[in-house]
Write an enzyme that holds these catalytic residues in place. Structure first.
Site, PDB file in Angstrom:
ATOM      1  N   ARG A  82       0.680  -1.363   0.177  1.00  0.00           N
ATOM      2  CA  ARG A  82       0.081  -0.216   0.006  1.00  0.00           C
ATOM      3  C   ARG A  82       0.904   1.378  -0.589  1.00  0.00           C
ATOM      4  O   ARG A  82       0.016   2.338  -0.044  1.00  0.00           O
ATOM      5  CB  ARG A  82      -0.889   0.102   1.487  1.00  0.00           C
ATOM      6  CG  ARG A  82      -2.386  -0.908   0.799  1.00  0.00           C
ATOM      7  CD  ARG A  82      -2.930  -1.610   2.347  1.00  0.00           C
ATOM      8  NE  ARG A  82      -1.973  -2.516   3.547  1.00  0.00           N
ATOM      9  CZ  ARG A  82      -2.500  -3.079   4.840  1.00  0.00           C
ATOM     10  NH1 ARG A  82      -3.463  -2.870   4.695  1.00  0.00           N
ATOM     11  NH2 ARG A  82      -1.655  -4.081   5.139  1.00  0.00           N
ATOM     12  N   LYS A  87       8.977  -1.029   3.239  1.00  0.00           N
ATOM     13  CA  LYS A  87       8.384  -0.052   3.699  1.00  0.00           C
ATOM     14  C   LYS A  87       8.768   0.259   5.265  1.00  0.00           C
ATOM     15  O   LYS A  87       8.619   2.359   5.794  1.00  0.00           O
ATOM     16  CB  LYS A  87       6.598  -0.738   4.529  1.00  0.00           C
ATOM     17  CG  LYS A  87       6.345  -0.058   5.000  1.00  0.00           C
ATOM     18  CD  LYS A  87       4.435  -0.840   5.199  1.00  0.00           C
ATOM     19  CE  LYS A  87       4.325  -1.476   6.216  1.00  0.00           C
ATOM     20  NZ  LYS A  87       3.034  -1.962   6.587  1.00  0.00           N
ATOM     21  N   THR A  90       2.525 -13.486   8.855  1.00  0.00           N
ATOM     22  CA  THR A  90       2.701 -12.352  10.153  1.00  0.00           C
ATOM     23  C   THR A  90       3.581 -14.323  11.098  1.00  0.00           C
ATOM     24  O   THR A  90       4.307 -13.673  11.936  1.00  0.00           O
ATOM     25  CB  THR A  90       2.506 -11.760  11.223  1.00  0.00           C
ATOM     26  OG1 THR A  90       0.652 -12.194  11.018  1.00  0.00           O
ATOM     27  CG2 THR A  90       1.975 -10.632  10.389  1.00  0.00           C
ATOM     28  N   GLY A 116      -7.073  -5.958  12.570  1.00  0.00           N
ATOM     29  CA  GLY A 116      -7.629  -7.793  13.672  1.00  0.00           C
ATOM     30  C   GLY A 116      -8.573  -6.845  14.448  1.00  0.00           C
ATOM     31  O   GLY A 116      -8.379  -6.231  15.591  1.00  0.00           O
ATOM     32  N   ASN A 151       0.079   1.897   7.105  1.00  0.00           N
ATOM     33  CA  ASN A 151       0.296   0.738   5.518  1.00  0.00           C
ATOM     34  C   ASN A 151       0.718   2.158   4.393  1.00  0.00           C
ATOM     35  O   ASN A 151       0.478   1.299   3.560  1.00  0.00           O
ATOM     36  CB  ASN A 151      -0.538   0.162   5.846  1.00  0.00           C
ATOM     37  CG  ASN A 151      -0.655  -0.461   6.914  1.00  0.00           C
ATOM     38  OD1 ASN A 151      -0.133  -1.708   6.909  1.00  0.00           O
ATOM     39  ND2 ASN A 151      -2.055  -0.912   7.558  1.00  0.00           N
ATOM     40  N   ASN A 171      37.564  42.152   5.311  1.00  0.00           N
ATOM     41  CA  ASN A 171      36.029  43.237   4.206  1.00  0.00           C
ATOM     42  C   ASN A 171      36.165  42.185   2.654  1.00  0.00           C
ATOM     43  O   ASN A 171      37.145  42.323   2.233  1.00  0.00           O
ATOM     44  CB  ASN A 171      36.006  43.857   4.312  1.00  0.00           C
ATOM     45  CG  ASN A 171      34.677  44.847   3.615  1.00  0.00           C
ATOM     46  OD1 ASN A 171      33.677  44.066   3.396  1.00  0.00           O
ATOM     47  ND2 ASN A 171      34.350  45.686   4.737  1.00  0.00           N
ATOM     48  N   ASN A 175      38.882  27.894  -6.450  1.00  0.00           N
ATOM     49  CA  ASN A 175      39.259  27.277  -6.024  1.00  0.00           C
ATOM     50  C   ASN A 175      39.912  25.515  -6.592  1.00  0.00           C
ATOM     51  O   ASN A 175      40.317  24.509  -5.426  1.00  0.00           O
ATOM     52  CB  ASN A 175      39.101  26.760  -4.042  1.00  0.00           C
ATOM     53  CG  ASN A 175      37.896  26.631  -4.828  1.00  0.00           C
ATOM     54  OD1 ASN A 175      37.417  27.062  -5.159  1.00  0.00           O
ATOM     55  ND2 ASN A 175      37.118  25.359  -4.000  1.00  0.00           N
TER      56      ASN A 175
HETATM   57  C1  UD1 Z   1      -1.542  -6.769  11.415  1.00  0.00           C
HETATM   58  C2  UD1 Z   1      -2.051  -7.588  12.324  1.00  0.00           C
HETATM   59  C3  UD1 Z   1      -3.593  -7.202  13.023  1.00  0.00           C
HETATM   60  C4  UD1 Z   1      -3.114  -5.602  13.728  1.00  0.00           C
HETATM   61  C5  UD1 Z   1      -2.159  -4.765  12.764  1.00  0.00           C
HETATM   62  C6  UD1 Z   1      -2.073  -3.873  13.150  1.00  0.00           C
HETATM   63  C7  UD1 Z   1      -1.569 -10.375  11.357  1.00  0.00           C
HETATM   64  C8  UD1 Z   1      -2.698 -11.445  10.881  1.00  0.00           C
HETATM   65  N1  UD1 Z   1      -2.753  -9.118  11.087  1.00  0.00           N
HETATM   66  O1  UD1 Z   1      -2.192  -6.544   9.837  1.00  0.00           O
HETATM   67  O2  UD1 Z   1      -4.341  -8.046  14.106  1.00  0.00           O
HETATM   68  O3  UD1 Z   1      -4.458  -4.926  13.352  1.00  0.00           O
HETATM   69  O4  UD1 Z   1      -1.080  -5.550  12.018  1.00  0.00           O
HETATM   70  O5  UD1 Z   1      -1.151  -2.460  12.633  1.00  0.00           O
HETATM   71  O6  UD1 Z   1      -1.065 -10.186  12.366  1.00  0.00           O
HETATM   72  N2  UD1 Z   1       5.360  -9.010   7.416  1.00  0.00           N
HETATM   73  C9  UD1 Z   1       6.500  -9.915   7.902  1.00  0.00           C
HETATM   74  N3  UD1 Z   1       6.284 -10.904   7.437  1.00  0.00           N
HETATM   75  C10 UD1 Z   1       5.657 -11.251   6.447  1.00  0.00           C
HETATM   76  C11 UD1 Z   1       3.962 -10.565   6.165  1.00  0.00           C
HETATM   77  C12 UD1 Z   1       4.495  -9.172   6.955  1.00  0.00           C
HETATM   78  O7  UD1 Z   1       7.477  -9.762   8.375  1.00  0.00           O
HETATM   79  O8  UD1 Z   1       4.608 -12.146   5.620  1.00  0.00           O
HETATM   80  C13 UD1 Z   1       5.604  -7.848   8.774  1.00  0.00           C
HETATM   81  C14 UD1 Z   1       5.306  -6.330   7.875  1.00  0.00           C
HETATM   82  O9  UD1 Z   1       6.817  -5.808   7.195  1.00  0.00           O
HETATM   83  C15 UD1 Z   1       4.668  -5.149   8.723  1.00  0.00           C
HETATM   84  C16 UD1 Z   1       4.120  -6.383   9.323  1.00  0.00           C
HETATM   85  O10 UD1 Z   1       4.657  -7.308   9.806  1.00  0.00           O
HETATM   86  O11 UD1 Z   1       5.874  -4.894   9.822  1.00  0.00           O
HETATM   87  C17 UD1 Z   1       2.719  -6.161   9.851  1.00  0.00           C
HETATM   88  O12 UD1 Z   1       2.605  -7.012   8.528  1.00  0.00           O
HETATM   89  P1  UD1 Z   1       0.971  -6.176   7.824  1.00  0.00           P
HETATM   90  O13 UD1 Z   1       0.945  -6.746   6.211  1.00  0.00           O
HETATM   91  O14 UD1 Z   1       1.254  -4.647   7.879  1.00  0.00           O
HETATM   92  O15 UD1 Z   1       0.211  -6.960   8.885  1.00  0.00           O
HETATM   93  P2  UD1 Z   1      -1.924  -5.977   8.882  1.00  0.00           P
HETATM   94  O16 UD1 Z   1      -1.879  -6.048   8.219  1.00  0.00           O
HETATM   95  O17 UD1 Z   1      -1.299  -4.372   9.545  1.00  0.00           O
HETATM   96 CA    CA Z   2       0.295  -3.104   9.365  1.00  0.00          CA
END
Ligand code: UD1
Ligand code: CA
Length: 458
Positions: A17, A24, A81, A139, A227, A377, A386
């Protein structure tokens, strides 16, 4: 005794995004990659191990964050995650508690992290949650009739009743490592996004009879995730307002706290005034009573007592003494050292040069690679030449020298103390102390000269 704490920060996602070539978590917030703010908060817990999960743009992220106490683990490709957490936990011993956090929630408060970590260190699952006016996209924390946390459901998998819940998962979850490992191993990607959700471990903990305790954050802005660029800009303003407030409470006048940008470490003495639109980068120190006019950029600069930096000046790598005047429209480049009461005026550029006390270059001049004495001055339009096209050379200009207007001092060159250089001179040899040196064509007047006339058409 509490079990040892390990911390894992997830930073492998692409950040679709953001629509960016830059990963990011490297997008800057107050001048530093956003994930470094999360890492700073994590460091306050003094964890045994601090792991960062990288994937998208891994090399770039590792390079930007490199620090001896950080350990990087790669997740390729990013599959959610939960998958990221599983890969990180495989590298951690079972005897600790682990706090897992998101690299895109940069303002998370250290005290909140400490509370969540403590819950895990006492054998339970800890969550950092918050109640938001607009929980869209996040979430949701589903609680049972008894008020206990049951599970977390992602926006895209939630029923409309669940979407009405205003308590959200901030993304910081802690648990005893030994319990967490098998839960992560059992995650499945059967959900709307086809990802392994870390959040699914909450329902597993409840099913296994492990207590889940939420610490509800008291301030909604500090748990905001980033995001997209609009969210990033919103948090930037929050940080800048905080920086302005800190300075104001310590005795700095900030003409408009909504129009200042501190992207580094700004230290001000008492009664410093900062006008609107200024940007401070790197380490900037401003002594008592100094004034920075509107729309100035200061990067790695020290400003002495009572000095005035006038509007639209760009200063980098410079130290400026007391009661000096710089600008408007001045440019000081790295290696500039101005003593007390120096005046640098409009459209004057100084680079890698020292100017002694009371020296003045008030208009349209260039001083580069020069040692300039006191009370000099330096006239309008004069420059140090230079650079010969291959190498840089230094100029030495003694005390009390007067350089007229439009002079070229071809370096390497020495102008002795008290010398005067006549306007329009190109000086290539040493100009002796105390003498007038002039090097320009003699003026002639041609009495019977006639201007060409336009031919008349016949
Ligand atoms: C996530 C949470 C959500 C929470 C929100 C808060 C999950 C499934 N969802 O959603 O419940 O409300 O954050 O901001 O956990 N990342 C990785 N590897 C991956 C995917 C993501 O390292 O495979 C990292 C990303 O770099 C990022 C973070 O995890 O820094 C969050 O990932 P993102 O996809 O932004 O999760 P959200 O959809 O925001
Ligand atoms: Ca996020």
């Amino acid at each position: 005794m509490a079990s040892p704490l390990d911390v894992v920060i997830l930073a492998a996602g692409e950040g679709k995004r953001m629509h960016s070539a830059l990963p990011k978590v490297l997008h800057p917030l107050a001048g530093r990659p956003m994930v470094t703010h999360v890492l700073d908060a994590a460091r306050t817990l003094v964890p045994r191990t601090l792991v960062v999960v990288v994937g998208h743009g891994a090399e770039r992220v590792e390079q930007a964050l490199a620090s001896p106490e950080l350990r990087f683990v790669r997740q390729e490709p990013p599959r959610g995650t939960g998958d990221a957490a599983r890969i990180a936990l495989a590298t951690l011993p079972d005897d600790g508690a682990v706090l897992i956090g998101l690299g895109d929630v940069p303002l998370v408060p250290p005290e909140a992290l400490a509370s969540v970590a403590e819950i895990a260190q006492s054998g339970r699952v800890g969550l950092l949650t918050a109640r938001l006016r607009d929980p869209f996209g996040l979430g949701r924390i589903v609680r049972g009739p008894d008020g206990d946390v049951r599970r977390i459901v992602e926006e895209r998998d939630a029923t409309s009743a669940e979407r009405a819940i205003d308590e959200i998962n901030t993304g910081f979850i802690a648990a005893p490592t030994l319990l967490l490992k098998p839960w992560l191993a059992r995650l499945s990607p059967h959900n709307a996004q086809g990802e392994y959700y870390l959040t699914d471990i909450v329902a597993m903990a409840v099913a296994d009879g492990v207590d889940v305790k939420a610490h509800v954050a008291d301030d909604e802005v500090s748990v905001q995730g980033v995001n997209d660029r609009a969210q990033l800009a919103a948090l930037e303003r929050v940080l800048q307002q905080r920086a302005a407030a800190t300075l104001q409470l310590a005795g700095t006048t900030i003409v408009d706290p909504a129009r200042i940008d501190v992207r580094g470490d700004l230290r001000c003495g008492r009664d410093v005034t900062i006008d609107v639109g200024c940007v401070f980068e790197g380490r900037v120190e401003i002594a008592d009573g100094a004034v920075v006019g509107p729309y100035c950029v200061l990067r790695d600069v020290t400003v002495g007592r009572g000095t005035r930096i006038e509007a639209f000046s760009h200063l980098e790598g410079a130290s400026i003494g007391a009661d000096a005047r710089v600008g408007p429209f001045a440019r000081l480049r790295p290696g500039t050292r101005l003593a007390d009461e120096v005046h640098i005026g409009n459209f004057v550029e100084v680079k890698a040069s020292e100017l002694g006390a009371g020296s003045k270059a008030n208009h349209l001049a260039y001083i580069g690679d020069a040692s300039v004495g006191s009370r000099v001055n330096y006239g309008a339009g004069s420059i140090t030449a230079n650079y010969d096209g291959a190498n840089k050379h230094r100029s030495t200009i003694g005390d009390d020298v007067h350089v007229g207007s439009n002079c070229v001092l071809v370096a390497p060159i020495t102008v002795g103390a008290g010398a005067t250089i006549g306007g329009g001179s190109t000086i290539v040899h040493e100009a002796p102390a105390g003498q007038l040196t002039v090097a320009r064509a003699k003026q002639v007047s041609i009495a019977r000269w006639q201007r060409p006339r336009k031919k008349t058409k016949t």
